[in-house]
Design a protein around this motif. Sequence first.
Motif, PDB file in Angstrom:
ATOM      1  N   GLY A  13       0.900  -0.934  -0.145  1.00 57.81           N
ATOM      2  CA  GLY A  13      -0.083  -0.150   0.282  1.00 57.81           C
ATOM      3  C   GLY A  13       0.841   1.364  -0.033  1.00 57.81           C
ATOM      4  O   GLY A  13       0.653   2.265  -0.639  1.00 57.81           O
ATOM      5  N   ASP A  14       2.018   1.348   0.758  1.00 55.61           N
ATOM      6  CA  ASP A  14       2.965   2.427   0.858  1.00 55.61           C
ATOM      7  C   ASP A  14       3.524   2.695  -0.515  1.00 55.61           C
ATOM      8  O   ASP A  14       3.682   3.731  -1.055  1.00 55.61           O
TER       9      ASP A  14
ATOM     10  N   ARG B  35       2.323   1.659  -3.387  1.00 53.75           N
ATOM     11  CA  ARG B  35       1.106   2.245  -4.310  1.00 53.75           C
ATOM     12  C   ARG B  35       1.014   3.602  -4.152  1.00 53.75           C
ATOM     13  O   ARG B  35       0.762   4.222  -5.483  1.00 53.75           O
ATOM     14  N   ARG B  36       1.056   4.319  -2.914  1.00 55.61           N
ATOM     15  CA  ARG B  36       1.066   5.835  -2.821  1.00 55.61           C
ATOM     16  C   ARG B  36       2.429   6.537  -3.587  1.00 55.61           C
ATOM     17  O   ARG B  36       2.107   7.701  -4.081  1.00 55.61           O
ATOM     18  N   ARG B  37       3.448   5.688  -3.492  1.00 60.07           N
ATOM     19  CA  ARG B  37       4.665   6.472  -4.085  1.00 60.07           C
ATOM     20  C   ARG B  37       4.787   6.070  -5.633  1.00 60.07           C
ATOM     21  O   ARG B  37       4.979   7.164  -6.499  1.00 60.07           O
ATOM     22  N   HIS B  38       3.974   5.250  -6.050  1.00 59.41           N
ATOM     23  CA  HIS B  38       4.027   4.801  -7.410  1.00 59.41           C
ATOM     24  C   HIS B  38       2.771   4.196  -7.853  1.00 59.41           C
ATOM     25  O   HIS B  38       2.275   3.182  -7.808  1.00 59.41           O
ATOM     26  N   PRO B  39       1.688   5.372  -8.340  1.00 58.25           N
ATOM     27  CA  PRO B  39       0.391   4.890  -8.664  1.00 58.25           C
ATOM     28  C   PRO B  39       0.147   3.860  -9.774  1.00 58.25           C
ATOM     29  O   PRO B  39      -1.096   3.348  -9.742  1.00 58.25           O
TER      30      PRO B  39
ATOM     31  N   ASP C 119       0.114  -2.281  -9.205  1.00 64.72           N
ATOM     32  CA  ASP C 119      -1.028  -2.964  -9.112  1.00 64.72           C
ATOM     33  C   ASP C 119      -0.945  -4.447  -9.008  1.00 64.72           C
ATOM     34  O   ASP C 119      -2.129  -4.931  -8.611  1.00 64.72           O
TER      35      ASP C 119
END
Length: 237
Positions: free
Chosen positions: A189-190, A192-196, A199
């Motif tokens: 999750g962390d 994904r916040r840095r690299h949208p 997936d």
Amino acid sequence: MSTIEQNLQQVTERISSTARQCGRDPQEITLLAVSKTKPVTVIEEAIRAGQTAFGENYVQEGIEKISYFQQKAVTTPLSWHFIGPLQSNKSRLVAEHFDWLHTLDRRQLAQRLNNQRPQALAPLNVLIQINISGEDSKSGILPAGLAELAAQVAELPRLRLRGLMAIPAPQADYQRQLAVFQKMAAIFGDLRRRHPGVDTLSLGMTDDMPAAIVAGSTLVRIGTAIFGARDYQAPTA
């Protein structure tokens, strides 16, 4: 119905049931059939049953299978994932033949893969392997090194950072499995916040798949439950 087809149906039903029980959409979860050491005949059975994504641990064995199906001109689009530890001297073979690499764990390897990925192919999908249990014998980086490596990979045009993979230390107890997978899900999750664009969380095998799905895995790597016990007399190249 063949044994492989029956096994795939049972695994798919188990994925769907587990996902629904924890409020997830089964369509969010990809089934990767781990076909290492298995002959092309059983892979053909799996393809006829609708399976399209396959995981291989040994470079040469995987390339031989990829070439076999390319020569057969199989109309079903197949996705080939390299899921074993990768030595630098074999990086070109993975870069030239596979669609995914699950075990990226160092900047130098990422740079080699980027330089070796043919322009005619789409960027290589890569997952960074996390050594979530801190085992000396396991490949992967410790969570503390993830941010730096992910930032480096994201800058390489011939690679596509898709997410994370882990193989935790075996645990027979469901709650212990779940705790480790939830830790991985938090790290994911962390990221994904840095690299949208990230997936994919590759977690879970035959013995711990339910806990992985509950924790948030988007890709489960299943071999034994589909193909039966593996023949480890196969080449290890």
